[in-house]
Design an enzyme around this catalytic site. Sequence first.
Site, PDB file in Angstrom:
ATOM      1  N   CYS A 105      16.887  53.538  48.124  1.00  0.00           N
ATOM      2  CA  CYS A 105      17.707  52.534  48.812  1.00  0.00           C
ATOM      3  C   CYS A 105      18.823  53.094  49.693  1.00  0.00           C
ATOM      4  O   CYS A 105      18.933  52.699  50.851  1.00  0.00           O
ATOM      5  CB  CYS A 105      18.288  51.525  47.824  1.00  0.00           C
ATOM      6  SG  CYS A 105      17.740  51.651  46.151  1.00  0.00           S
ATOM      7  N   ARG A 150      14.142  61.364  38.247  1.00  0.00           N
ATOM      8  CA  ARG A 150      15.178  60.872  37.331  1.00  0.00           C
ATOM      9  C   ARG A 150      15.166  61.746  36.095  1.00  0.00           C
ATOM     10  O   ARG A 150      14.101  62.061  35.564  1.00  0.00           O
ATOM     11  CB  ARG A 150      14.926  59.409  36.955  1.00  0.00           C
ATOM     12  CG  ARG A 150      15.116  58.497  38.141  1.00  0.00           C
ATOM     13  CD  ARG A 150      14.967  57.038  37.797  1.00  0.00           C
ATOM     14  NE  ARG A 150      14.876  56.261  39.033  1.00  0.00           N
ATOM     15  CZ  ARG A 150      14.551  54.982  39.110  1.00  0.00           C
ATOM     16  NH1 ARG A 150      14.278  54.319  37.995  1.00  0.00           N
ATOM     17  NH2 ARG A 150      14.480  54.372  40.271  1.00  0.00           N
ATOM     18  N   GLN A 175       7.244  55.392  44.136  1.00  0.00           N
ATOM     19  CA  GLN A 175       7.075  53.943  44.087  1.00  0.00           C
ATOM     20  C   GLN A 175       6.513  53.419  45.395  1.00  0.00           C
ATOM     21  O   GLN A 175       6.714  54.032  46.432  1.00  0.00           O
ATOM     22  CB  GLN A 175       8.429  53.258  43.882  1.00  0.00           C
ATOM     23  CG  GLN A 175       9.012  53.456  42.502  1.00  0.00           C
ATOM     24  CD  GLN A 175      10.366  52.778  42.376  1.00  0.00           C
ATOM     25  OE1 GLN A 175      11.121  52.710  43.337  1.00  0.00           O
ATOM     26  NE2 GLN A 175      10.667  52.292  41.189  1.00  0.00           N
ATOM     27  N   ASP A 209       7.765  51.494  47.326  1.00  0.00           N
ATOM     28  CA  ASP A 209       9.093  50.922  47.474  1.00  0.00           C
ATOM     29  C   ASP A 209       9.285  50.357  48.878  1.00  0.00           C
ATOM     30  O   ASP A 209       8.720  50.864  49.847  1.00  0.00           O
ATOM     31  CB  ASP A 209      10.105  52.068  47.256  1.00  0.00           C
ATOM     32  CG  ASP A 209      11.472  51.563  46.857  1.00  0.00           C
ATOM     33  OD1 ASP A 209      11.608  50.354  46.609  1.00  0.00           O
ATOM     34  OD2 ASP A 209      12.391  52.388  46.788  1.00  0.00           O
ATOM     35  N   HIS A 234      12.537  48.166  51.346  1.00  0.00           N
ATOM     36  CA  HIS A 234      13.825  47.479  51.458  1.00  0.00           C
ATOM     37  C   HIS A 234      13.798  46.594  52.680  1.00  0.00           C
ATOM     38  O   HIS A 234      13.479  47.056  53.767  1.00  0.00           O
ATOM     39  CB  HIS A 234      14.964  48.499  51.527  1.00  0.00           C
ATOM     40  CG  HIS A 234      15.078  49.277  50.254  1.00  0.00           C
ATOM     41  ND1 HIS A 234      14.449  50.475  50.066  1.00  0.00           N
ATOM     42  CD2 HIS A 234      15.664  48.967  49.081  1.00  0.00           C
ATOM     43  CE1 HIS A 234      14.677  50.892  48.833  1.00  0.00           C
ATOM     44  NE2 HIS A 234      15.406  49.998  48.210  1.00  0.00           N
ATOM     45  N   LYS A 281      17.244  38.463  40.565  1.00  0.00           N
ATOM     46  CA  LYS A 281      15.986  39.167  40.766  1.00  0.00           C
ATOM     47  C   LYS A 281      14.812  38.424  40.138  1.00  0.00           C
ATOM     48  O   LYS A 281      14.993  37.565  39.282  1.00  0.00           O
ATOM     49  CB  LYS A 281      16.059  40.566  40.158  1.00  0.00           C
ATOM     50  CG  LYS A 281      16.314  40.553  38.664  1.00  0.00           C
ATOM     51  CD  LYS A 281      16.196  41.942  38.049  1.00  0.00           C
ATOM     52  CE  LYS A 281      16.433  41.856  36.547  1.00  0.00           C
ATOM     53  NZ  LYS A 281      16.073  43.053  35.825  1.00  0.00           N
ATOM     54  N   HIS A 329      15.418  44.676  47.577  1.00  0.00           N
ATOM     55  CA  HIS A 329      14.614  45.810  47.095  1.00  0.00           C
ATOM     56  C   HIS A 329      13.343  45.216  46.508  1.00  0.00           C
ATOM     57  O   HIS A 329      13.406  44.219  45.800  1.00  0.00           O
ATOM     58  CB  HIS A 329      15.262  46.550  45.920  1.00  0.00           C
ATOM     59  CG  HIS A 329      16.690  46.916  46.094  1.00  0.00           C
ATOM     60  ND1 HIS A 329      17.082  48.222  46.220  1.00  0.00           N
ATOM     61  CD2 HIS A 329      17.820  46.176  46.121  1.00  0.00           C
ATOM     62  CE1 HIS A 329      18.405  48.249  46.311  1.00  0.00           C
ATOM     63  NE2 HIS A 329      18.865  47.040  46.254  1.00  0.00           N
TER      64      HIS A 329
HETATM   65 ZN   LIG Z   1      16.049  49.987  46.256  1.00  0.00          ZN
END
Ligand SMILES: [Zn+2]
Length: 596
Positions: free
Chosen positions: A287, A316, A334, A336, A338, A417, A463
Site C-alpha cells: 500500500c 513478514r 498477493q 493485491d 489499491h 471492510k 485495499h
Molecule cells: Zn493495502
Amino acid sequence: MAASEEERHLTLTGDFDCDPSPLSTLRHSTSHVMAQAVKRLYPEVKLAIGPAIEDGFYYDFEKSEPFTPEDLARIEDEIRSIAKADLRFERQEMERAEAIAFFRQRGETFKMEILQGIDAPTVSLYTQGEFIDLCRGPHVGSTGQIRFFKLLSSSGAYWRGDEKNPMLQRIYGTAWLGQEDLDKHLWRLEEAKKRDHRKLGRELDLYIFNEVAPGAPIWLPGGWTIVRELERFVRENLDASGYQEISTPILVNKKLWEQSGHWAYYQDNMFLVEVEAQMFGLKPMNCPESTIVYRHALRSYRDLPLRFSDMGRLHRNERSGTLTGLFRVRQFTQDDAHVYCRLDQVQAEITAMLGLVRDWYKPFRLEPFFKLSTRPPKSLGTDEQWQVAERGLEDALRANGLAFELNPGDGTFYGPKIDVDILDALGRRWQIATIQIDFQQPERFGLEYIDADGQPRRPVMVHRAIFGSFERFIGILTEHYAGAFPTWLAPVQARVLPISEKHAEYARSVWERLRGARIRADLDDRNEKLGYRIRDAQVRKVPYMLVVGERERAAGTVSLRPRTGEDVGTVPLDRVVGDLTREIAVRAPDLTVGRS
Ligand SMILES: [Zn+2]
Ligand SMILES: [Zn+2]
C-alpha cells in the site's frame, strides 16, 4: 497491527475471554476436565492455559517428557470416568492477591504469571471435584455433559508462543454435541491428513521447503506452473476490469514506513536491513508504495478511479515456530490492488470488486461467505466518511444479491471492510479475500485530487485482495482438490503413452501436436510395462492419458483415459486437441474431453 496471530488468539480465546457459544463452552469445559485428568495421572505437571479453539480445544502443561499416544489414551479414559462421576462446575470469586497466594502455594507459576498481568481486583475460579482453575467461564453445568470428544495429538508449544519462554506440552482435543458430528469431524481430519499440501506438494513435485529459507517455499516447475496460471487468470481479468498493473521495490527506506505508520505499529513484523548507514525494510504490504505512484502526477476528479494492481513479493517476520507449509509463510505474493476514488465512487467500486470475487471463485467451485465489519469504538476519520463507506459496502453487497454476516465494531481503525471466507471440499472455512476502505493512508501521505470546483480534495483508498496470497491459496487448492487440479491448472495436462517401443514414433508426433497447441503434455516412453506407466500417471494426477498403438497410428486416433479411471475409448486426435484446448481456455472445473 503488531500482534501475531498466536497472541491475538491468546487474548481472544484464552482463559479470560471465552466465546460463550454452547459448542465453545463445551469445548472449554472439556479442556478443564482434561487438565483434571492430567493432574490425576501426572501430579507433577504445571498448568498453563486451556482455551477453546476452532473445532476443539487444547491445554498447555509444563512436563519434562512429551505425552505419548499411550498417555493420551490413558488421559481419555480418565476424562470418561470424570464425566461419569458427573461433577458440578462451581464458580467462586477471589481477590487477585489471594488468588496469587493460592496458586503460589500449589506451585502453579504460570497461573501466577497470568494473574500478575490481570488488571482487576477480583478474579473467578472454577472447581469440579478436586480440580480448581483460574477462569472467566462460562462452563457447562457438570462433567456429565462431556460425552462426544477425542484427544487428537500433542506437541511442544512455547509459553505465550515465544521461543524465549519455556517449552510446554500441548494436548489438542475436539468435542461435539453429538456422535454424528464427532464422527464427521474425525473423518474430515483423516481426509485432511491424506490431503496435507506439504505431503502432496512433495509427492507431486510442486513445491518444497528447505531449512536455509524458513517460511519461504521453493517452487518446482510443477508448482510454479500453477502460480503462473493463477497470475495469468488475475491479469486477464484485471485487464478487462480497468486495472493498471504496477511494480514497486521490495527494499524500501524506513522513511516511507514512518510516514505510513508501519514503523510505529508493525516494525516487529518487518525484516530490517542496514544499507550505507540507513535503515531499510522489506515491504510487508504494497500500500504505501502505491501512494508514490498516485502522487507522481497531478490527479483530477476525472482521473478517478485509479486502480493499481501490484503483485509484489512481500515479507513478514513470523516466528519460526508458527510457520506451517504454505499456510503460514514469511515470504508471499498477493493478488493485491489499491483503488483510489472519490467518496461518491466508493459504492460502484465495491460493487465491481464483489462481482470479481463472485466470478473468480466459480472455476474453483469454492463457495464464498461475506462478512461486513463496521466502525470500531476507536477509529480515525469523520462520521460522514464512515457513514458513506459503511453504506457503500452494504449497498454493494445487496446490489450483488449477496447474503452477509454483520460484525458490528469489527472494522479496522482506518475504515470498514468486507472479508470473504470460502468453504472447501472438506467443508473447512478459510478467510481469503478482503476489501478494506482506508481514510488514513490518503491522509498520512497527503493525497489529493483537484475537484470539479478547482479545490483539492482527499481521495478514498480501497485495499483489496481476492485470492489473498498465492502461496496460501495454492496450499488450500492442493488440499481442496487432493492434488487433482482441473486441467487448466494441472502442471501436466496430458501424457502420451506408447503401448510399446514400436509405437514410439507415432507417440512422439502426438506429443508434438499437443505441444504445438500449447497443451502441457509429456511423453512416457520408458521401457516399462504399460500398466505400470498408467498407474504412475494416475498417481501424479495427470488429467488425461493418451495411449497409442498400431491401431491408433493407422487411424490417427488415441485411446483416451481420463485420470478418473473410466476408459473413454478411441477418439480422433483432432477432436482430443480441440476439446482439450477448449476445456483449458474456459478453465472448466471438470474433465470433459471425449464425453460429448
Ligand atoms: Zn493495502
Ligand atoms: Zn477455563
